[in-house]
Scaffold this active site. Sequence first.
Site, short mmCIF file in Angstrom:
data_model
loop_
_atom_site.label_atom_id
_atom_site.label_comp_id
_atom_site.label_asym_id
_atom_site.label_seq_id
_atom_site.Cartn_x
_atom_site.Cartn_y
_atom_site.Cartn_z
N GLY A 166 -6.86 8.37 -4.36
CA GLY A 166 -8.01 8.16 -3.48
C GLY A 166 -7.66 7.63 -2.10
N GLU A 219 -5.66 0.13 -0.74
CA GLU A 219 -6.54 0.66 -1.80
C GLU A 219 -7.72 1.38 -1.18
OE1 GLU A 219 -7.21 1.30 -4.81
OE2 GLU A 219 -6.32 -0.13 -6.22
N ASP A 220 -8.23 2.37 -1.88
CA ASP A 220 -9.44 3.04 -1.42
C ASP A 220 -10.66 2.16 -1.69
OD1 ASP A 220 -9.17 3.27 -4.18
OD2 ASP A 220 -9.60 5.42 -4.26
N ASP A 223 -13.47 -2.13 -7.25
CA ASP A 223 -14.72 -2.09 -8.00
C ASP A 223 -14.73 -3.33 -8.90
OD1 ASP A 223 -17.04 -1.06 -9.14
OD2 ASP A 223 -15.99 0.33 -10.43
N PHE A 272 -22.00 4.85 -6.97
CA PHE A 272 -20.80 5.66 -7.01
C PHE A 272 -20.68 6.47 -5.73
CE2 PHE A 272 -17.80 8.87 -8.27
CZ PHE A 272 -16.92 8.13 -9.04
N ASP A 279 -13.05 10.63 -5.21
CA ASP A 279 -13.50 11.80 -5.96
C ASP A 279 -14.51 11.48 -7.04
OD1 ASP A 279 -11.63 10.41 -7.71
OD2 ASP A 279 -11.69 12.21 -8.95
N ARG A 285 -13.11 15.02 -2.48
CA ARG A 285 -12.14 14.19 -1.74
C ARG A 285 -12.05 14.62 -0.28
NH1 ARG A 285 -9.09 11.07 -5.39
NH2 ARG A 285 -8.56 12.05 -7.36
P1 IMP Z 1 -11.47 -1.17 -10.61
O1 IMP Z 1 -10.29 -1.46 -11.47
O2 IMP Z 1 -12.75 -1.20 -11.39
O3 IMP Z 1 -11.55 -2.01 -9.37
O4 IMP Z 1 -11.33 0.35 -10.22
C1 IMP Z 1 -10.89 0.79 -9.02
C2 IMP Z 1 -10.65 2.28 -9.09
O5 IMP Z 1 -11.73 2.98 -9.70
C3 IMP Z 1 -10.57 2.81 -7.68
O6 IMP Z 1 -9.24 2.76 -7.19
C4 IMP Z 1 -11.10 4.20 -7.82
O7 IMP Z 1 -10.06 5.09 -8.16
C5 IMP Z 1 -12.09 4.13 -8.95
N1 IMP Z 1 -13.48 3.94 -8.43
C6 IMP Z 1 -14.26 2.84 -8.53
N2 IMP Z 1 -15.46 3.02 -7.96
C7 IMP Z 1 -15.46 4.29 -7.48
C8 IMP Z 1 -16.44 5.07 -6.74
O8 IMP Z 1 -17.57 4.65 -6.42
N3 IMP Z 1 -16.06 6.34 -6.42
C9 IMP Z 1 -14.84 6.85 -6.73
N4 IMP Z 1 -13.91 6.15 -7.39
C10 IMP Z 1 -14.20 4.88 -7.78
MG MG Z 2 -7.82 4.22 -6.95
#
Ligand code: IMP
Ligand code: MG
Length: 309
Positions: A166, A219-220, A223, A272, A279, A285
Amino acid sequence: MMAKARRQQPEKNPPAVQFAHASEEEFARILDFYGLVWQYEPQSFPLREENGRVLEAFTPDFYLPDLDLYVELTTLKQSLVTDKHRKLRRFQERYPDIQVKLLHKSDYLSLLAKYGFGPFSEVEVAGIHEVLISASQLERRVGELGAQISRDYRSQEPLLIGVLRGVTCFMADLMRHISLPLAIDFMAVSSYEGEQSGLVRIMKDLEEPLEGRDVLVIEDIVDTGMTLNALLQELHGRGPASLRVCALLDKRARRLAEVPIDYVGFEIPDEFVVGYGLDFRQKFRNLPFIATLKRDWLNAQAETKERPE
Ligand code: IMP
Ligand code: MG
């Protein structure tokens, strides 16, 4: 400093404009959807004067600051079209440095496609609910982040680590705004599901050693923070001189693991999002903006069985 993603149209767009024609209103709506800032009839340009009095002027319908472009919409009435063409020629003679486009109703979409927006562009937009962060907002903010990182790492040589996949758009744009010698590397991780949650599996490891280096993880989106939390533990163990994090998007409302984020592009609501590298099942993307997905579309997709990649 962090910018909040705007839920509504860019604030510069006036909320209630009296449009002269329905087609103008429709055009404004299309611009709003793609988060393009517009001004309605912002300026009149004198075309012909006599003794200091303006005898004829041209007032383009719209100005689009992001594209530095004036737009004049045309109607179907041939008599008016001919007159407009004449005015436009006069305008271009007198103001050769100002960009103006005469658009027929059916030309809107082709124009937007040229700049990567809209249904005529080569990007798939089915399923998109609304643009949350426009291409120009992204560009501006990424530039600010790059400038700040350049100041903070002055006289250092940071190693940027991108977390695939991402991060591709963000990393490519960000690094071009960092005016320092730097190195880059990439990592791919996947979170373990179920009981072992909180751990990450390294799918692709770094090639660069971290010992003694000033590491900035890119990081993108953060979450729950679980992925980043586990990743930082792993990277700490490799002995970097410093370890910081830069995330384009922060979905703070969903945070479970408290992870320090040193640089944040935008804080976004709990929705989301896709685009600019992010993606949904490998799609979207390549959108040049960040958008939310239609809820019913997302639910329908969730019910269909996931196809193997
Ligand atoms: P975390 O471990 O829950 O912080 O997850 C982070 C990863 O989940 C990110 O690096 C993304 O790859 C994916 N992710 C979380 N939220 C979204 C979203 O809204 N759109 C797309 N990918 C997401
Ligand atoms: Mg990611």
